[in-house]
Design a protein around this motif. Sequence first.
Motif, PDB file in Angstrom:
ATOM      1  N   THR A  23     -19.657 -24.119   8.832  1.00 18.72           N
ATOM      2  CA  THR A  23     -21.035 -24.041   9.312  1.00 18.72           C
ATOM      3  C   THR A  23     -22.008 -23.985   8.142  1.00 18.72           C
ATOM      4  OG1 THR A  23     -20.355 -22.950  11.361  1.00 18.72           O
ATOM      5  CG2 THR A  23     -22.661 -22.660  10.683  1.00 18.72           C
ATOM      6  N   LYS A  24     -21.679 -23.198   7.122  1.00 18.10           N
ATOM      7  CA  LYS A  24     -22.554 -23.091   5.956  1.00 18.10           C
ATOM      8  C   LYS A  24     -22.657 -24.418   5.221  1.00 18.10           C
ATOM      9  CE  LYS A  24     -21.679 -18.169   5.269  1.00 18.10           C
ATOM     10  NZ  LYS A  24     -21.169 -17.144   4.348  1.00 18.10           N
ATOM     11  N   GLU A  25     -21.552 -25.148   5.120  1.00 19.47           N
ATOM     12  CA  GLU A  25     -21.593 -26.470   4.481  1.00 19.47           C
ATOM     13  C   GLU A  25     -22.434 -27.446   5.304  1.00 19.47           C
ATOM     14  OE1 GLU A  25     -20.684 -27.276   1.502  1.00 19.47           O
ATOM     15  OE2 GLU A  25     -19.334 -25.658   0.961  1.00 19.47           O
ATOM     16  N   MET A  26     -22.365 -27.332   6.630  1.00 21.55           N
ATOM     17  CA  MET A  26     -23.204 -28.167   7.494  1.00 21.55           C
ATOM     18  C   MET A  26     -24.682 -27.881   7.243  1.00 21.55           C
ATOM     19  SD  MET A  26     -21.209 -28.024  11.135  1.00 21.55           S
ATOM     20  CE  MET A  26     -19.694 -28.937  11.430  1.00 21.55           C
ATOM     21  N   LEU A  27     -25.020 -26.593   7.134  1.00 23.10           N
ATOM     22  CA  LEU A  27     -26.403 -26.212   6.825  1.00 23.10           C
ATOM     23  C   LEU A  27     -26.809 -26.757   5.458  1.00 23.10           C
ATOM     24  CD1 LEU A  27     -26.249 -22.496   8.035  1.00 23.10           C
ATOM     25  CD2 LEU A  27     -27.526 -24.355   9.129  1.00 23.10           C
ATOM     26  N   GLY A  28     -25.892 -26.661   4.496  1.00 26.48           N
ATOM     27  CA  GLY A  28     -26.164 -27.193   3.168  1.00 26.48           C
ATOM     28  C   GLY A  28     -26.405 -28.696   3.192  1.00 26.48           C
ATOM     29  N   LEU A  29     -25.640 -29.419   4.009  1.00 25.51           N
ATOM     30  CA  LEU A  29     -25.835 -30.869   4.100  1.00 25.51           C
ATOM     31  C   LEU A  29     -27.186 -31.209   4.709  1.00 25.51           C
ATOM     32  CD1 LEU A  29     -24.927 -33.772   3.768  1.00 25.51           C
ATOM     33  CD2 LEU A  29     -23.586 -33.528   5.890  1.00 25.51           C
ATOM     34  N   ALA A  40     -29.911 -29.362   4.675  1.00 24.18           N
ATOM     35  CA  ALA A  40     -30.934 -29.030   3.675  1.00 24.18           C
ATOM     36  C   ALA A  40     -30.959 -30.068   2.563  1.00 24.18           C
ATOM     37  CB  ALA A  40     -30.673 -27.638   3.101  1.00 24.18           C
ATOM     38  N   SER A  41     -29.796 -30.520   2.125  1.00 25.82           N
ATOM     39  CA  SER A  41     -29.716 -31.504   1.043  1.00 25.82           C
ATOM     40  C   SER A  41     -30.336 -32.832   1.456  1.00 25.82           C
ATOM     41  CB  SER A  41     -28.261 -31.724   0.633  1.00 25.82           C
ATOM     42  OG  SER A  41     -27.723 -30.525   0.139  1.00 25.82           O
ATOM     43  N   VAL A  70     -32.684 -33.248   3.815  1.00 26.64           N
ATOM     44  CA  VAL A  70     -34.131 -33.036   3.969  1.00 26.64           C
ATOM     45  C   VAL A  70     -34.806 -32.915   2.605  1.00 26.64           C
ATOM     46  CG1 VAL A  70     -35.876 -31.430   4.844  1.00 26.64           C
ATOM     47  CG2 VAL A  70     -33.925 -32.074   6.290  1.00 26.64           C
ATOM     48  N   LEU A  71     -34.140 -32.261   1.654  1.00 27.23           N
ATOM     49  CA  LEU A  71     -34.702 -32.112   0.308  1.00 27.23           C
ATOM     50  C   LEU A  71     -34.447 -33.347  -0.568  1.00 27.23           C
ATOM     51  CD1 LEU A  71     -33.777 -28.379  -0.277  1.00 27.23           C
ATOM     52  CD2 LEU A  71     -36.071 -29.338   0.091  1.00 27.23           C
ATOM     53  N   ARG A  72     -33.669 -34.298  -0.043  1.00 24.67           N
ATOM     54  CA  ARG A  72     -33.434 -35.606  -0.664  1.00 24.67           C
ATOM     55  C   ARG A  72     -32.694 -35.517  -1.995  1.00 24.67           C
ATOM     56  NH1 ARG A  72     -38.697 -35.596   1.315  1.00 24.67           N
ATOM     57  NH2 ARG A  72     -39.708 -35.820  -0.690  1.00 24.67           N
ATOM     58  N   CYS A  73     -31.603 -34.752  -1.998  1.00 23.56           N
ATOM     59  CA  CYS A  73     -30.764 -34.611  -3.187  1.00 23.56           C
ATOM     60  C   CYS A  73     -29.432 -35.318  -2.961  1.00 23.56           C
ATOM     61  CB  CYS A  73     -30.534 -33.130  -3.501  1.00 23.56           C
ATOM     62  SG  CYS A  73     -29.421 -32.892  -4.899  1.00 23.56           S
ATOM     63  N   ASN A  74     -29.279 -36.519  -3.505  1.00 27.51           N
ATOM     64  CA  ASN A  74     -28.062 -37.295  -3.276  1.00 27.51           C
ATOM     65  C   ASN A  74     -26.811 -36.638  -3.849  1.00 27.51           C
ATOM     66  OD1 ASN A  74     -29.224 -39.263  -1.700  1.00 27.51           O
ATOM     67  ND2 ASN A  74     -29.627 -40.633  -3.412  1.00 27.51           N
ATOM     68  N   VAL A 111     -29.692 -33.879  13.021  1.00 34.30           N
ATOM     69  CA  VAL A 111     -30.496 -32.680  12.756  1.00 34.30           C
ATOM     70  C   VAL A 111     -31.364 -32.914  11.520  1.00 34.30           C
ATOM     71  CG1 VAL A 111     -30.433 -30.224  12.120  1.00 34.30           C
ATOM     72  CG2 VAL A 111     -28.893 -31.100  13.904  1.00 34.30           C
ATOM     73  N   ALA A 112     -30.775 -33.476  10.465  1.00 36.43           N
ATOM     74  CA  ALA A 112     -31.536 -33.744   9.237  1.00 36.43           C
ATOM     75  C   ALA A 112     -32.683 -34.712   9.508  1.00 36.43           C
ATOM     76  CB  ALA A 112     -30.613 -34.297   8.157  1.00 36.43           C
ATOM     77  N   LEU A 113     -32.432 -35.734  10.310  1.00 40.82           N
ATOM     78  CA  LEU A 113     -33.493 -36.698  10.634  1.00 40.82           C
ATOM     79  C   LEU A 113     -34.633 -36.044  11.405  1.00 40.82           C
ATOM     80  CD1 LEU A 113     -31.350 -39.806  11.615  1.00 40.82           C
ATOM     81  CD2 LEU A 113     -32.972 -39.672   9.711  1.00 40.82           C
ATOM     82  N   ILE A 114     -34.302 -35.195  12.368  1.00 34.85           N
ATOM     83  CA  ILE A 114     -35.337 -34.526  13.149  1.00 34.85           C
ATOM     84  C   ILE A 114     -36.142 -33.574  12.275  1.00 34.85           C
ATOM     85  CG2 ILE A 114     -35.679 -32.762  14.958  1.00 34.85           C
ATOM     86  CD1 ILE A 114     -35.351 -35.643  15.989  1.00 34.85           C
ATOM     87  N   VAL A 115     -35.459 -32.820  11.430  1.00 33.28           N
ATOM     88  CA  VAL A 115     -36.145 -31.850  10.572  1.00 33.28           C
ATOM     89  C   VAL A 115     -36.981 -32.555   9.508  1.00 33.28           C
ATOM     90  CG1 VAL A 115     -35.801 -30.000   8.876  1.00 33.28           C
ATOM     91  CG2 VAL A 115     -34.449 -30.031  10.976  1.00 33.28           C
ATOM     92  N   GLY A 116     -36.411 -33.598   8.888  1.00 30.09           N
ATOM     93  CA  GLY A 116     -37.059 -34.230   7.750  1.00 30.09           C
ATOM     94  C   GLY A 116     -37.886 -35.461   8.048  1.00 30.09           C
TER      95      GLY A 116
END
Length: 122
Positions: A46-52, A54-55, A57-61, A87-92
Amino acid sequence: MNLIEEFVDYRARLNKLINEKGNIHTKRFMNLDSQVYEEGALSTKTKEMLGLVASMVLRCNDCITYHMIRLFQLGTTDDEFFEIFNVALIVGGSIVIPHLRKAVEVLEELREYEKNGKTISL
């Protein structure tokens, strides 16, 4: 050498230099960065999913590649990956689309590893 191997080699080489030359504050931060993803009230996956998310949305390849590899190692399915991407698309918003492409590129390469019975060590 492919994208995954280049990333793993680059990360290992530079982390070694950082560890050798960094001061106590750098080392503490790097240690905290590793510890925060350990099992706790939330699972490592779950934490890695959150990290992905965030990554992306913050645009860090580099961060995207790292979290994709970790999630692959944790057995994440393609359906799970695409829900994370959503989720990343909706947030970012649409600015995340190029980073969605990067994540899908990494996923395709990871699936090739899986098909060929290769393992990845970070």
